[in-house]
Design an enzyme around this catalytic site. Structure first.
Site, PDB file in Angstrom:
ATOM      1  N   TYR A  40       0.819  -1.298   0.193  1.00 26.97           N
ATOM      2  CA  TYR A  40       0.059   0.200  -0.004  1.00 26.97           C
ATOM      3  C   TYR A  40       0.822   1.269  -0.065  1.00 26.97           C
ATOM      4  O   TYR A  40       0.750   2.251  -0.613  1.00 26.97           O
ATOM      5  CB  TYR A  40      -0.914   0.060   1.397  1.00 26.97           C
ATOM      6  CG  TYR A  40      -1.741   1.353   1.425  1.00 26.97           C
ATOM      7  CD1 TYR A  40      -2.792   1.578   0.646  1.00 26.97           C
ATOM      8  CD2 TYR A  40      -1.353   2.135   2.264  1.00 26.97           C
ATOM      9  CE1 TYR A  40      -3.555   2.608   0.917  1.00 26.97           C
ATOM     10  CE2 TYR A  40      -2.103   3.369   2.397  1.00 26.97           C
ATOM     11  CZ  TYR A  40      -2.912   3.772   1.875  1.00 26.97           C
ATOM     12  OH  TYR A  40      -3.862   4.709   1.871  1.00 26.97           O
ATOM     13  N   GLU A  62     -11.347   6.531   5.403  1.00 28.43           N
ATOM     14  CA  GLU A  62     -10.506   7.279   6.249  1.00 28.43           C
ATOM     15  C   GLU A  62     -11.559   7.718   7.435  1.00 28.43           C
ATOM     16  O   GLU A  62     -11.211   7.806   8.627  1.00 28.43           O
ATOM     17  CB  GLU A  62      -9.969   8.611   5.718  1.00 28.43           C
ATOM     18  CG  GLU A  62      -8.917   8.531   4.666  1.00 28.43           C
ATOM     19  CD  GLU A  62      -7.894   7.747   5.425  1.00 28.43           C
ATOM     20  OE1 GLU A  62      -7.275   7.820   6.441  1.00 28.43           O
ATOM     21  OE2 GLU A  62      -6.804   7.351   4.486  1.00 28.43           O
ATOM     22  N   TRP A  70      -5.013   2.479  10.513  1.00 30.23           N
ATOM     23  CA  TRP A  70      -5.410   1.908   8.967  1.00 30.23           C
ATOM     24  C   TRP A  70      -5.154   0.526   8.548  1.00 30.23           C
ATOM     25  O   TRP A  70      -5.752   0.284   7.490  1.00 30.23           O
ATOM     26  CB  TRP A  70      -4.471   2.984   8.065  1.00 30.23           C
ATOM     27  CG  TRP A  70      -4.606   2.675   6.786  1.00 30.23           C
ATOM     28  CD1 TRP A  70      -3.796   2.576   5.809  1.00 30.23           C
ATOM     29  CD2 TRP A  70      -5.852   3.083   5.969  1.00 30.23           C
ATOM     30  NE1 TRP A  70      -4.346   2.276   4.640  1.00 30.23           N
ATOM     31  CE2 TRP A  70      -5.649   2.803   4.822  1.00 30.23           C
ATOM     32  CE3 TRP A  70      -7.154   3.545   6.336  1.00 30.23           C
ATOM     33  CZ2 TRP A  70      -6.693   3.033   3.655  1.00 30.23           C
ATOM     34  CZ3 TRP A  70      -7.953   3.688   5.210  1.00 30.23           C
ATOM     35  CH2 TRP A  70      -7.852   3.419   4.074  1.00 30.23           C
TER      36      TRP A  70
END
Length: 224
Positions: A40, A62, A70
């Site tokens: 990522y 988000e 995350w």
């Protein structure tokens, strides 16, 4: 990424914030050497995005990440896509209370009623934004900070990235005025990092120059 609470599993350089991987390349420390997280970092984070569906997905995820790591959201992303019609906001805007209940029963996502309801609400607000500006991309990119206005983005003493900026605060305030939710300044700044509106790859990170080259070549969308 700005409010990620994950504990990294590898040693970072305290002076640069860089982490050298098994491939010998130096990267921002926060992926912790985890394969999916590193991928990522290398292929998505900071690369400029102008596709409305992807932008809507990013801002929604988000919002779901608020209070969580995350990495948790990243590993649930495919389940989120399945639950929310691949974040096609025209479809999500048509969701009903039955869809809220369906999502609350989906163990693959974060089962938080207010965040689920927020995603549906934000899809409806996204349709309004697109009608006004021609695209979500044109609206979001209008908040891009000027290079000379960019502050220091990392505190090496605490290994924390900057939580918010004047631009993320302004974007957050405007979104809230338009009826969006779960779009506080810190959440919005993480979104700005993710979508490539800012390049917060550290100096010396193997991705920084390629991301900046992509940003230089990127044609900023404008209001139709």
């Amino acid at each position: 990424m700005a409010d990620d609470k994950m504990t990294v599993k590898a040693e970072r350089d305290p002076e640069t914030g860089l982490l050298t991987g098994h491939d010998g390349k130096a990267r921002c420390w926060w992926h912790g050497g985890l394969e999916d997280y590193q991928r990522y970092h290398d292929t998505e984070w900071g690369w400029p995005v102008d596709e409305d569906r992807r932008l809507f997905e990013k801002v929604c995820l988000e919002g779901f990440q608020s209070g969580l790591s995350w990495l948790t959201i990243l590993r649930k992303r495919e389940a989120f896509r399945a639950a929310f019609a691949n974040f096609e906001f025209g479809k999500v805007a048509q969701f009903t209370e039955a869809d809220v209940e369906r999502c609350l029963q989906d163990a693959g996502i974060v089962r938080h009623r207010k965040k689920i309801e927020s995603t549906i609400n934000n899809a409806r607000r996204a349709l309004e934004l697109r009608a006004e500006f021609g695209s979500l991309a044109a609206y979001f990119w209008s908040f891009e900070p000027k290079p000379e206005d960019r502050p220091q983005t990392i505190d090496f003493a605490t290994a924390r990235t900057l939580g918010k900026t004047a631009e993320s605060t302004a974007l957050s305030k405007d979104l809230k005025k338009r009826g969006w939710s779960f779009v506080g300044p810190t959440t919005v700044y993480a979104f700005m990092q993710s979508m490539g509106m800012v390049n917060d790859h550290l100096e010396g990170c193997c991705c920084r120059q390629s991301v900046e080259a992509a940003r230089d070549a990127f044609t900023r969308p404008v209001t139709a």
